[in-house]
Scaffold this motif. Sequence first.
Motif, PDB file in Angstrom:
ATOM      1  N   PRO A 134       3.261  -7.932  -2.340  1.00  0.00           N
ATOM      2  CA  PRO A 134       3.558  -9.093  -1.516  1.00  0.00           C
ATOM      3  C   PRO A 134       3.221  -8.812  -0.051  1.00  0.00           C
ATOM      4  CG  PRO A 134       5.558  -7.863  -1.970  1.00  0.00           C
ATOM      5  CD  PRO A 134       4.472  -7.209  -2.771  1.00  0.00           C
ATOM      6  N   LEU A 135       2.862  -9.836   0.677  1.00  0.00           N
ATOM      7  CA  LEU A 135       2.703  -9.708   2.121  1.00  0.00           C
ATOM      8  C   LEU A 135       4.073  -9.379   2.710  1.00  0.00           C
ATOM      9  CD1 LEU A 135       1.055 -10.291   4.779  1.00  0.00           C
ATOM     10  CD2 LEU A 135       2.105 -12.558   4.710  1.00  0.00           C
ATOM     11  N   ILE A 148      -3.328  -9.228  -1.984  1.00  0.00           N
ATOM     12  CA  ILE A 148      -2.037  -9.403  -1.302  1.00  0.00           C
ATOM     13  C   ILE A 148      -1.473 -10.732  -1.782  1.00  0.00           C
ATOM     14  CG2 ILE A 148      -0.856  -9.651   0.914  1.00  0.00           C
ATOM     15  CD1 ILE A 148      -3.030  -8.081   2.239  1.00  0.00           C
ATOM     16  N   TYR A 201       2.819   5.185  10.001  1.00  0.00           N
ATOM     17  CA  TYR A 201       1.849   4.462   9.158  1.00  0.00           C
ATOM     18  C   TYR A 201       2.421   3.077   8.858  1.00  0.00           C
ATOM     19  CZ  TYR A 201      -1.986   4.034   5.841  1.00  0.00           C
ATOM     20  OH  TYR A 201      -3.137   3.645   5.194  1.00  0.00           O
ATOM     21  N   GLN A 244      -5.021   8.038   1.578  1.00  0.00           N
ATOM     22  CA  GLN A 244      -5.255   6.733   2.211  1.00  0.00           C
ATOM     23  C   GLN A 244      -5.276   6.830   3.733  1.00  0.00           C
ATOM     24  OE1 GLN A 244      -2.394   3.173   2.364  1.00  0.00           O
ATOM     25  NE2 GLN A 244      -3.732   2.604   0.666  1.00  0.00           N
ATOM     26  N   ILE A 288      -9.936   4.420   1.612  1.00  0.00           N
ATOM     27  CA  ILE A 288     -10.408   4.618   2.979  1.00  0.00           C
ATOM     28  C   ILE A 288     -11.173   3.403   3.500  1.00  0.00           C
ATOM     29  CG2 ILE A 288     -10.484   7.143   2.846  1.00  0.00           C
ATOM     30  CD1 ILE A 288     -13.406   6.932   1.969  1.00  0.00           C
ATOM     31  N   ILE A 340       1.808  -0.029   8.252  1.00  0.00           N
ATOM     32  CA  ILE A 340       1.047  -1.149   7.713  1.00  0.00           C
ATOM     33  C   ILE A 340       1.944  -2.390   7.724  1.00  0.00           C
ATOM     34  CG2 ILE A 340       0.326  -2.030   5.475  1.00  0.00           C
ATOM     35  CD1 ILE A 340      -1.340   0.264   5.020  1.00  0.00           C
ATOM     36  N   TYR A 341       3.168  -2.193   7.287  1.00  0.00           N
ATOM     37  CA  TYR A 341       4.187  -3.254   7.327  1.00  0.00           C
ATOM     38  C   TYR A 341       5.542  -2.596   7.552  1.00  0.00           C
ATOM     39  CZ  TYR A 341       4.123  -1.717   2.473  1.00  0.00           C
ATOM     40  OH  TYR A 341       4.105  -0.954   1.353  1.00  0.00           O
ATOM     41  N   LEU A 386      -9.316   0.186  -3.586  1.00  0.00           N
ATOM     42  CA  LEU A 386      -9.934  -0.715  -2.621  1.00  0.00           C
ATOM     43  C   LEU A 386      -9.622  -2.135  -3.074  1.00  0.00           C
ATOM     44  CD1 LEU A 386     -11.997  -0.454  -0.174  1.00  0.00           C
ATOM     45  CD2 LEU A 386     -13.785  -0.874  -1.840  1.00  0.00           C
ATOM     46  N   CYS A 410      -2.171  -6.711   8.904  1.00  0.00           N
ATOM     47  CA  CYS A 410      -1.836  -5.279   8.885  1.00  0.00           C
ATOM     48  C   CYS A 410      -1.410  -4.725  10.246  1.00  0.00           C
ATOM     49  CB  CYS A 410      -3.060  -4.515   8.388  1.00  0.00           C
ATOM     50  SG  CYS A 410      -2.806  -2.741   8.330  1.00  0.00           S
ATOM     51  N   GLU A 412      -8.183  -8.089  -1.655  1.00  0.00           N
ATOM     52  CA  GLU A 412      -7.196  -8.794  -0.815  1.00  0.00           C
ATOM     53  C   GLU A 412      -6.960 -10.259  -1.209  1.00  0.00           C
ATOM     54  OE1 GLU A 412      -5.828  -6.476   0.576  1.00  0.00           O
ATOM     55  OE2 GLU A 412      -7.188  -5.097   1.571  1.00  0.00           O
ATOM     56  N   GLY A 466      -6.477   4.225   7.541  1.00  0.00           N
ATOM     57  CA  GLY A 466      -7.167   3.060   8.086  1.00  0.00           C
ATOM     58  C   GLY A 466      -8.667   3.322   7.947  1.00  0.00           C
ATOM     59  N   GLU A 467      -9.488   2.374   8.347  1.00  0.00           N
ATOM     60  CA  GLU A 467     -10.932   2.648   8.286  1.00  0.00           C
ATOM     61  C   GLU A 467     -11.274   3.499   9.495  1.00  0.00           C
ATOM     62  OE1 GLU A 467     -12.789  -0.934   6.099  1.00  0.00           O
ATOM     63  OE2 GLU A 467     -14.171  -0.437   7.709  1.00  0.00           O
TER      64      GLU A 467
HETATM   65  N1  SAH Z   1      -7.770   0.700   5.253  1.00  0.00           N
HETATM   66  C1  SAH Z   1      -7.887   0.716   3.844  1.00  0.00           C
HETATM   67  C2  SAH Z   1      -6.680   1.295   3.137  1.00  0.00           C
HETATM   68  C3  SAH Z   1      -5.351   1.144   3.823  1.00  0.00           C
HETATM   69  S1  SAH Z   1      -4.696  -0.451   3.835  1.00  0.00           S
HETATM   70  C4  SAH Z   1      -8.159  -0.678   3.313  1.00  0.00           C
HETATM   71  O1  SAH Z   1      -7.879  -1.644   4.014  1.00  0.00           O
HETATM   72  O2  SAH Z   1      -8.652  -0.782   2.195  1.00  0.00           O
HETATM   73  C5  SAH Z   1      -4.095  -0.585   2.197  1.00  0.00           C
HETATM   74  C6  SAH Z   1      -3.664  -1.952   1.796  1.00  0.00           C
HETATM   75  O3  SAH Z   1      -2.489  -2.340   2.480  1.00  0.00           O
HETATM   76  C7  SAH Z   1      -4.607  -3.078   2.098  1.00  0.00           C
HETATM   77  O4  SAH Z   1      -5.617  -3.145   1.144  1.00  0.00           O
HETATM   78  C8  SAH Z   1      -3.697  -4.307   2.089  1.00  0.00           C
HETATM   79  O5  SAH Z   1      -3.765  -4.958   0.828  1.00  0.00           O
HETATM   80  C9  SAH Z   1      -2.306  -3.718   2.266  1.00  0.00           C
HETATM   81  N2  SAH Z   1      -1.584  -4.309   3.406  1.00  0.00           N
HETATM   82  C10 SAH Z   1      -1.920  -4.270   4.705  1.00  0.00           C
HETATM   83  N3  SAH Z   1      -1.027  -4.939   5.461  1.00  0.00           N
HETATM   84  C11 SAH Z   1      -0.082  -5.418   4.626  1.00  0.00           C
HETATM   85  C12 SAH Z   1       1.114  -6.194   4.801  1.00  0.00           C
HETATM   86  N4  SAH Z   1       1.514  -6.601   6.000  1.00  0.00           N
HETATM   87  N5  SAH Z   1       1.833  -6.518   3.712  1.00  0.00           N
HETATM   88  C13 SAH Z   1       1.442  -6.090   2.481  1.00  0.00           C
HETATM   89  N6  SAH Z   1       0.330  -5.363   2.258  1.00  0.00           N
HETATM   90  C14 SAH Z   1      -0.432  -5.024   3.311  1.00  0.00           C
END
Ligand code: SAH
Length: 404
Positions: free
Chosen positions: A279-280, A249, A360, A156, A187, A362-363, A208, A118, A211, A158-159
């Motif tokens: 997908p990742l 994922i 935000y 939604q 969360i 995440i990806y 939630l 992430c 993973e 991060g923690e």
């Molecule tokens: N922090 C909380 C919610 C936000 S993250 C938690 O982790 O539960 C939400 C989701 O994003 C995660 O559960 C994960 O499955 C997804 N995620 C994070 N990085 C990713 C990536 N590089 N590719 C695809 N999904 C991703």
Amino acid sequence: MPGKVIDVIEDGRKVVLDYFGERRKVRNDFYQLSVGDYAYAQGGFVVQKVPPDEAAEALAVWKDYLDALESIDMRLAEKGGSLRKRANFVRREATGNSACVHGIIEFSNYCRNDCHYCGLRVSNKSVERYRMSEEEIVEAAGYAIENLGFRALVLQSGEDTYYDGEKLSAIVSAIMRKHPVLIVVSIGEMDYEVYEKLYAAGARGALLRFETSNGDLYKKYRPGHTLDERLGLIRRLKNDGWIIMSGFILGLPGATLSDIASDIKLSYSLGVEMLSFGPLVPHPDTPLASATPPSFDETLDTIARARLMYPDMRILVTTAAETIGRAELSDDVEPIKAALGSGANSVMINLTPRKYSRLYSIYPGRDSDTETIADEHIFFENKIRKVVSVLRSLGRAPTDLGTP
Ligand code: SAH
Ligand code: SF4
């Protein structure tokens, strides 16, 4: 669209809604409902009681239209040979043409965790961090509900322990006071007390993901955490009445086809109300930067397999699936269409104010990274119009998906 209450069951905890002959069981926590009343439901949950005259007006508009949608879906979802076609047929047989659309607001990108996949991981120092104020979150939710018509919202982050139980429950109460909707929180693994306060404030959904069902991979990619802890929390929430959205994922390095089958099975055995897997999408500033991500085809096939394994599951088209589909197909409508045509029946639209959404990360490759429309309201309306036109073209209707 509103449904008519035709039965009250399980000591009043659920009602059966009728949409011109289509019946859905939905949970009702907040309203006094009797046979003959009308209600809006979203995500298997009653979000609003509707006055009879308002319901009659809405239903007059929908009546013929619903039949038209039904016949489009019937024509498109014919019994077919390919994996995805079969899945779409099974989706129709088991869940009908209902579809739901949830909005998501990403209110903070601070995170104390260091998940390898992430972009928000604590070790990534190149992210500009933000927190939306309580007023901003309530305002963004109000805008999504009043101006854009949403009835289910995911909040939604991060923690981020900056938002404790007091703050989060005040936000949820403020939203619920003005507009009764289904609020889903995403969360992470916060203290259970935080979840208890949120429930008391009216939140009912928890997104939630576990993973991966492979405990060794879990430990590797989520340092300092174990799969058992995560599953323990999900099960406890489920047991305490939360509506669970969970999943995995797809394509974490080291995961095998058999792991994916276990991921799908585990989702089912947790009793999730909505399966959410994506997908990742490798993020350049993470240890998985050079991982090979799954293709869009593999993603669609996994949706189809999940549908064939568990016909009546509610399956979400995740934003990660859209992201890789958009990159591969150079189109932002086709991926949603393809996923809904492979067994999925629910869509998520990102409604985070754009000044935050771009942070935000995440990806990479999310629509906030590539969007060109300057006006924020037009940008959101456009997105919604696209999704609604896909749903229409596939004959999917805004009748609720119901609960088992
Ligand atoms: N922090 C909380 C919610 C936000 S993250 C938690 O982790 O539960 C939400 C989701 O994003 C995660 O559960 C994960 O499955 C997804 N995620 C994070 N990085 C990713 C990536 N590089 N590719 C695809 N999904 C991703
Ligand atoms: Fe934090 Fe969630 Fe990202 Fe993990 S997946 S680093 S918990 S935001």
